[in-house]
Design a protein around this motif. Sequence first.
Motif, PDB file in Angstrom:
ATOM      1  N   SER A   1       0.812  -1.211   0.000  1.00 21.19           N
ATOM      2  CA  SER A   1       0.000   0.000   0.000  1.00 21.19           C
ATOM      3  C   SER A   1       0.850   1.268   0.000  1.00 21.19           C
ATOM      4  O   SER A   1       0.456   2.278  -0.567  1.00 21.19           O
ATOM      5  CB  SER A   1      -0.914   0.011   1.227  1.00 21.19           C
ATOM      6  N   SER A   2       2.010   1.208   0.628  1.00 16.19           N
ATOM      7  CA  SER A   2       2.824   2.412   0.848  1.00 16.19           C
ATOM      8  C   SER A   2       3.563   2.900  -0.390  1.00 16.19           C
ATOM      9  O   SER A   2       3.924   4.074  -0.469  1.00 16.19           O
ATOM     10  CB  SER A   2       3.849   2.146   1.948  1.00 16.19           C
ATOM     11  N   GLY A   3       3.847   1.989  -1.293  1.00 17.15           N
ATOM     12  CA  GLY A   3       4.664   2.359  -2.449  1.00 17.15           C
ATOM     13  C   GLY A   3       6.124   1.991  -2.284  1.00 17.15           C
ATOM     14  O   GLY A   3       6.907   2.103  -3.222  1.00 17.15           O
ATOM     15  N   ILE A   4       6.521   1.533  -1.089  1.00 17.45           N
ATOM     16  CA  ILE A   4       7.905   1.111  -0.865  1.00 17.45           C
ATOM     17  C   ILE A   4       8.162  -0.174  -1.656  1.00 17.45           C
ATOM     18  O   ILE A   4       7.285  -1.031  -1.766  1.00 17.45           O
ATOM     19  CB  ILE A   4       8.177   0.913   0.646  1.00 17.45           C
TER      20      ILE A   4
ATOM     21  N   ALA B   1      17.522   6.637   1.604  1.00 19.65           N
ATOM     22  CA  ALA B   1      16.202   7.091   1.153  1.00 19.65           C
ATOM     23  C   ALA B   1      15.948   6.690  -0.297  1.00 19.65           C
ATOM     24  O   ALA B   1      16.844   6.752  -1.139  1.00 19.65           O
ATOM     25  CB  ALA B   1      16.097   8.604   1.282  1.00 19.65           C
ATOM     26  N   ALA B   2      14.725   6.307  -0.569  1.00 21.07           N
ATOM     27  CA  ALA B   2      14.307   6.078  -1.953  1.00 21.07           C
ATOM     28  C   ALA B   2      14.321   7.427  -2.668  1.00 21.07           C
ATOM     29  O   ALA B   2      14.121   8.474  -2.046  1.00 21.07           O
ATOM     30  CB  ALA B   2      12.903   5.485  -1.976  1.00 21.07           C
ATOM     31  N   PRO B   3      14.550   7.422  -3.973  1.00 20.34           N
ATOM     32  CA  PRO B   3      14.577   8.682  -4.714  1.00 20.34           C
ATOM     33  C   PRO B   3      13.344   9.553  -4.485  1.00 20.34           C
ATOM     34  O   PRO B   3      13.445  10.768  -4.386  1.00 20.34           O
ATOM     35  CB  PRO B   3      14.686   8.239  -6.178  1.00 20.34           C
ATOM     36  N   THR B   4      12.189   8.935  -4.327  1.00 17.86           N
ATOM     37  CA  THR B   4      10.958   9.695  -4.138  1.00 17.86           C
ATOM     38  C   THR B   4      10.834  10.282  -2.727  1.00 17.86           C
ATOM     39  O   THR B   4       9.959  11.099  -2.482  1.00 17.86           O
ATOM     40  CB  THR B   4       9.729   8.815  -4.417  1.00 17.86           C
ATOM     41  N   ALA B   5      11.710   9.867  -1.803  1.00 21.97           N
ATOM     42  CA  ALA B   5      11.632  10.339  -0.416  1.00 21.97           C
ATOM     43  C   ALA B   5      12.781  11.270  -0.041  1.00 21.97           C
ATOM     44  O   ALA B   5      12.923  11.625   1.117  1.00 21.97           O
ATOM     45  CB  ALA B   5      11.609   9.138   0.524  1.00 21.97           C
TER      46      ALA B   5
END
Length: 132
Positions: free
Chosen positions: A22-25, A106-110
């Motif tokens: 659900s989170s996108g991770i 961190a993921a690029p989106t974070a």
Amino acid sequence: MEITYRTNITPATEAIIAVYDSSGIKRPTNDPERIAKMYENSNLVVTAWYGDVLIGIARSLTDFCYCCYLADLAISMEYQKGGIGRQLVKLTKETLGKQCMLLLLAAPTAQEYYPKLGMDTVHNGFIINREQ
């Protein structure tokens, strides 16, 4: 119903997978055995619950006195932007104490999220990426 936080439980693998999906991770949620092993080998897990439903999780590996790697921070999509991630990081750090540093990748989106929590960017890290 209010959100509660716990540090004394490792949720069921299915619940963890539901939050991740659900989170996108991006985690290997198609491999429940690997997810279960990730948690068996983690020694600090902080969770967020809405009633009896897992809605957020912070998974770390630490020595509790010098360093901690925050490996996963995931919040179910419908609960994002409500301060749950901030609280999970805060509780993780409180559990660790003042002598222990907290590090994450961190993921690029974070990339823009973590400085808002008071975290500094590091430029002196190195990585050997996983092959699978």
